[in-house]
Design a protein around this motif. Structure first.
Motif, PDB file in Angstrom:
ATOM      1  N   THR A  55       0.831  -1.201   0.000  1.00 14.24           N
ATOM      2  CA  THR A  55       0.000   0.000   0.000  1.00 14.24           C
ATOM      3  C   THR A  55       0.871   1.258   0.000  1.00 14.24           C
ATOM      4  O   THR A  55       2.056   1.208   0.314  1.00 14.24           O
ATOM      5  CB  THR A  55      -0.937   0.025   1.209  1.00 14.24           C
ATOM      6  OG1 THR A  55      -0.143  -0.008   2.412  1.00 14.24           O
ATOM      7  CG2 THR A  55      -1.880  -1.162   1.196  1.00 14.24           C
ATOM      8  N   VAL A  56       0.247   2.384  -0.364  1.00 20.79           N
ATOM      9  CA  VAL A  56       0.923   3.675  -0.372  1.00 20.79           C
ATOM     10  C   VAL A  56       0.276   4.558   0.687  1.00 20.79           C
ATOM     11  O   VAL A  56      -0.946   4.767   0.672  1.00 20.79           O
ATOM     12  CB  VAL A  56       0.834   4.346  -1.754  1.00 20.79           C
ATOM     13  CG1 VAL A  56       1.517   5.708  -1.716  1.00 20.79           C
ATOM     14  CG2 VAL A  56       1.476   3.462  -2.821  1.00 20.79           C
ATOM     15  N   LEU A  57       1.070   5.065   1.617  1.00 25.00           N
ATOM     16  CA  LEU A  57       0.599   5.913   2.703  1.00 25.00           C
ATOM     17  C   LEU A  57       0.991   7.359   2.397  1.00 25.00           C
ATOM     18  O   LEU A  57       2.083   7.615   1.880  1.00 25.00           O
ATOM     19  CB  LEU A  57       1.211   5.464   4.035  1.00 25.00           C
ATOM     20  CG  LEU A  57       1.112   3.966   4.330  1.00 25.00           C
ATOM     21  CD1 LEU A  57       1.868   3.621   5.609  1.00 25.00           C
ATOM     22  CD2 LEU A  57      -0.345   3.529   4.434  1.00 25.00           C
ATOM     23  N   ARG A  58       0.108   8.312   2.729  1.00 22.31           N
ATOM     24  CA  ARG A  58       0.363   9.707   2.363  1.00 22.31           C
ATOM     25  C   ARG A  58       0.248  10.615   3.584  1.00 22.31           C
ATOM     26  O   ARG A  58      -0.548  10.385   4.483  1.00 22.31           O
ATOM     27  CB  ARG A  58      -0.609  10.158   1.279  1.00 22.31           C
ATOM     28  CG  ARG A  58      -0.538   9.293   0.023  1.00 22.31           C
ATOM     29  CD  ARG A  58      -1.399   9.830  -1.098  1.00 22.31           C
ATOM     30  NE  ARG A  58      -1.417   8.916  -2.226  1.00 22.31           N
ATOM     31  CZ  ARG A  58      -0.461   8.818  -3.147  1.00 22.31           C
ATOM     32  NH1 ARG A  58       0.604   9.608  -3.055  1.00 22.31           N
ATOM     33  NH2 ARG A  58      -0.550   7.956  -4.136  1.00 22.31           N
ATOM     34  N   ASP A  59       1.075  11.673   3.586  1.00 22.13           N
ATOM     35  CA  ASP A  59       1.064  12.679   4.645  1.00 22.13           C
ATOM     36  C   ASP A  59       1.742  13.925   4.095  1.00 22.13           C
ATOM     37  O   ASP A  59       2.064  13.992   2.903  1.00 22.13           O
ATOM     38  CB  ASP A  59       1.764  12.163   5.897  1.00 22.13           C
ATOM     39  CG  ASP A  59       1.214  12.755   7.182  1.00 22.13           C
ATOM     40  OD1 ASP A  59       0.983  13.979   7.193  1.00 22.13           O
ATOM     41  OD2 ASP A  59       1.051  12.023   8.175  1.00 22.13           O
ATOM     42  N   SER A  60       2.025  14.905   4.986  1.00 20.41           N
ATOM     43  CA  SER A  60       2.715  16.140   4.579  1.00 20.41           C
ATOM     44  C   SER A  60       3.604  16.599   5.713  1.00 20.41           C
ATOM     45  O   SER A  60       3.326  16.355   6.893  1.00 20.41           O
ATOM     46  CB  SER A  60       1.713  17.247   4.239  1.00 20.41           C
ATOM     47  OG  SER A  60       0.913  16.884   3.131  1.00 20.41           O
ATOM     48  N   ARG A 117       5.056  29.308   6.147  1.00 23.68           N
ATOM     49  CA  ARG A 117       5.041  27.862   6.388  1.00 23.68           C
ATOM     50  C   ARG A 117       4.647  27.170   5.096  1.00 23.68           C
ATOM     51  O   ARG A 117       3.593  27.469   4.520  1.00 23.68           O
ATOM     52  CB  ARG A 117       4.076  27.485   7.512  1.00 23.68           C
ATOM     53  CG  ARG A 117       4.147  25.988   7.852  1.00 23.68           C
ATOM     54  CD  ARG A 117       3.242  25.599   9.011  1.00 23.68           C
ATOM     55  NE  ARG A 117       1.848  25.485   8.610  1.00 23.68           N
ATOM     56  CZ  ARG A 117       0.883  26.251   9.069  1.00 23.68           C
ATOM     57  NH1 ARG A 117       1.167  27.242   9.911  1.00 23.68           N
ATOM     58  NH2 ARG A 117      -0.371  26.077   8.682  1.00 23.68           N
ATOM     59  N   ALA A 118       5.478  26.239   4.652  1.00 27.74           N
ATOM     60  CA  ALA A 118       5.201  25.479   3.436  1.00 27.74           C
ATOM     61  C   ALA A 118       4.897  24.038   3.810  1.00 27.74           C
ATOM     62  O   ALA A 118       5.618  23.433   4.613  1.00 27.74           O
ATOM     63  CB  ALA A 118       6.389  25.537   2.493  1.00 27.74           C
ATOM     64  N   GLU A 119       3.836  23.493   3.236  1.00 25.25           N
ATOM     65  CA  GLU A 119       3.476  22.097   3.470  1.00 25.25           C
ATOM     66  C   GLU A 119       3.842  21.288   2.241  1.00 25.25           C
ATOM     67  O   GLU A 119       3.374  21.573   1.132  1.00 25.25           O
ATOM     68  CB  GLU A 119       1.996  21.961   3.797  1.00 25.25           C
ATOM     69  CG  GLU A 119       1.620  22.593   5.134  1.00 25.25           C
ATOM     70  CD  GLU A 119       0.186  22.311   5.541  1.00 25.25           C
ATOM     71  OE1 GLU A 119      -0.521  21.602   4.773  1.00 25.25           O
ATOM     72  OE2 GLU A 119      -0.234  22.785   6.605  1.00 25.25           O
ATOM     73  N   VAL A 120       4.684  20.295   2.436  1.00 22.31           N
ATOM     74  CA  VAL A 120       5.197  19.470   1.343  1.00 22.31           C
ATOM     75  C   VAL A 120       4.592  18.070   1.445  1.00 22.31           C
ATOM     76  O   VAL A 120       4.835  17.366   2.431  1.00 22.31           O
ATOM     77  CB  VAL A 120       6.735  19.387   1.397  1.00 22.31           C
ATOM     78  CG1 VAL A 120       7.267  18.599   0.203  1.00 22.31           C
ATOM     79  CG2 VAL A 120       7.348  20.775   1.452  1.00 22.31           C
ATOM     80  N   PRO A 121       3.820  17.636   0.453  1.00 21.73           N
ATOM     81  CA  PRO A 121       3.263  16.282   0.491  1.00 21.73           C
ATOM     82  C   PRO A 121       4.365  15.227   0.400  1.00 21.73           C
ATOM     83  O   PRO A 121       5.403  15.438  -0.237  1.00 21.73           O
ATOM     84  CB  PRO A 121       2.356  16.240  -0.741  1.00 21.73           C
ATOM     85  CG  PRO A 121       2.083  17.663  -1.068  1.00 21.73           C
ATOM     86  CD  PRO A 121       3.330  18.402  -0.688  1.00 21.73           C
TER      87      PRO A 121
END
Length: 324
Positions: A55-60, A117-121
């Motif tokens: 599976t592929v898990l995602r966050d930032s 603030r930058a959010e990077v996936p």
């Protein structure tokens, strides 16, 4: 795609909007992006992601730059491990062979404007062959001057085992009169453990230590070992101590190990050795003298010869001539 969030302070008197600093701290920070509705970027201090193999898990990740100048950040995944003393460490670039290689970010290099603030996936792809249990990793963020490792706890779904052992227990005297109890903890399961340690010691004259279980400042990662020392402020001067260490952790993990500590003052030990050495020398000297006297003792006189009495020979009878 990188989502850049700029904090703005808008004046109700019609004055132009101006950028407001996110923090008074002039340094930058990196942390998991906060869930929607949370007040600040540090709502989470680490990543926790779990899934089935394949599976592929995602966050930032949130990169916060409260300074007055833009900063450029490099991001990479890395394997995590325990240093010998128990500290959390990450592999250098190019040396990860495990979960660090499962991590991918939307951008490897990100420029963050001031007061932004930058959010990077990011994504974590669990291999089809991944075994169940914890796979510690970290997201390393580098601005060229310092590096920050954001811990990432990855768990592959399936059976888990919490098991540990305690080995190489020893007691060493210190120059200040104290002693150090050394030991090695080994995580033999597939989950991260937070061990607790209890120390007990009994001597010939009664109890010496009763230290209840306390949490150690260690996160023991699967398959890793750490070596630690516990200070014993007042060990006995004359005794034979039986030292017992008991370590426990989550899910019922437990282990016990013991060692013996013979406490003998150096002066006493030297005196005993001198007495033993003197006794050995005296015994050897006595043996030598006894051996010399035995060599000088005259041999007893030989018994007189006993002559065998033989019968005297009888004279031969006269022979008579035959008659003619």
């Amino acid at each position: 795609m990188v989502c850049v969030l700029v904090a703005l302070c808008v004046s109700t008197a019609g004055s132009p909007a101006r950028a407001a600093p996110l923090r008074d701290d002039p340094t930058w920070s990196a942390a998991p992006a906060p869930p929607a509705g949370t007040p600040g970027p540090d709502a989470r201090s680490y990543f926790y992601l779990e899934g089935e193999p394949g599976t592929v898990l995602r966050d930032s990740v949130a990169l916060t730059n409260p300074g007055d100048e833009s900063r450029t950040f490099r991001l990479r995944g890395a394997d995590a491990y325990n240093e010998r003393g128990g500290g959390f460490a990450v592999r250098e670039e190019g040396r990860s062979r495990g979960p660090g290689k499962w991590i991918a970010t939307a951008e490897d290099t990100v420029e963050v404007p001031p007061r932004t603030r930058a959010e990077v996936p990011l994504s974590v792809t669990l291999p089809d062959s991944a075994v169940p249990g914890d796979h510690p990793a970290a997201l390393v963020v580098d601005d060229g001057e310092r590096k920050v490792g954001v811990r990432m706890y990855l768990r592959v779904s399936g059976p888990t085992l919490a098991a540990l052992s305690i080995e190489n227990v020893s007691v060493e005297e210190r120059d200040d009169g104290s002693a150090a109890i050394g030991y090695t903890l080994v995580n033999r399961g597939n989950t991260t453990l937070r061990p607790r340690l209890a120390v007990d010691a009994d001597g010939l004259f009664g109890s010496l230590i009763r230290q209840p279980a306390r949490a150690l400042p260690v996160e023991l990662l699967p398959g890793r070992s750490v070596t630690r020392h516990e200070r014993w402020p007042k060990p006995p001067s004359v005794d034979v101590a039986h030292v017992r260490l008991t370590v426990t952790a989550e899910a019922g993990a437990r282990a016990t190990a013991t060692t013996t500590y013979p406490a003998v003052p150096v002066g006493w030990l030297v005196g005993v050795l001198l007495v033993l050495a003197g006794g050995a020398v005296g015994w050897y000297a006595r043996r030598r003298r006894a051996g010399g006297r035995a060599d000088r003792t005259p041999s007893p006189p030989a018994p007189p010869e006993r002559h065998e009495r033989r019968p005297r020979p009888q004279p031969a009878a006269p022979t008579t001539g035959a008659a003619k």
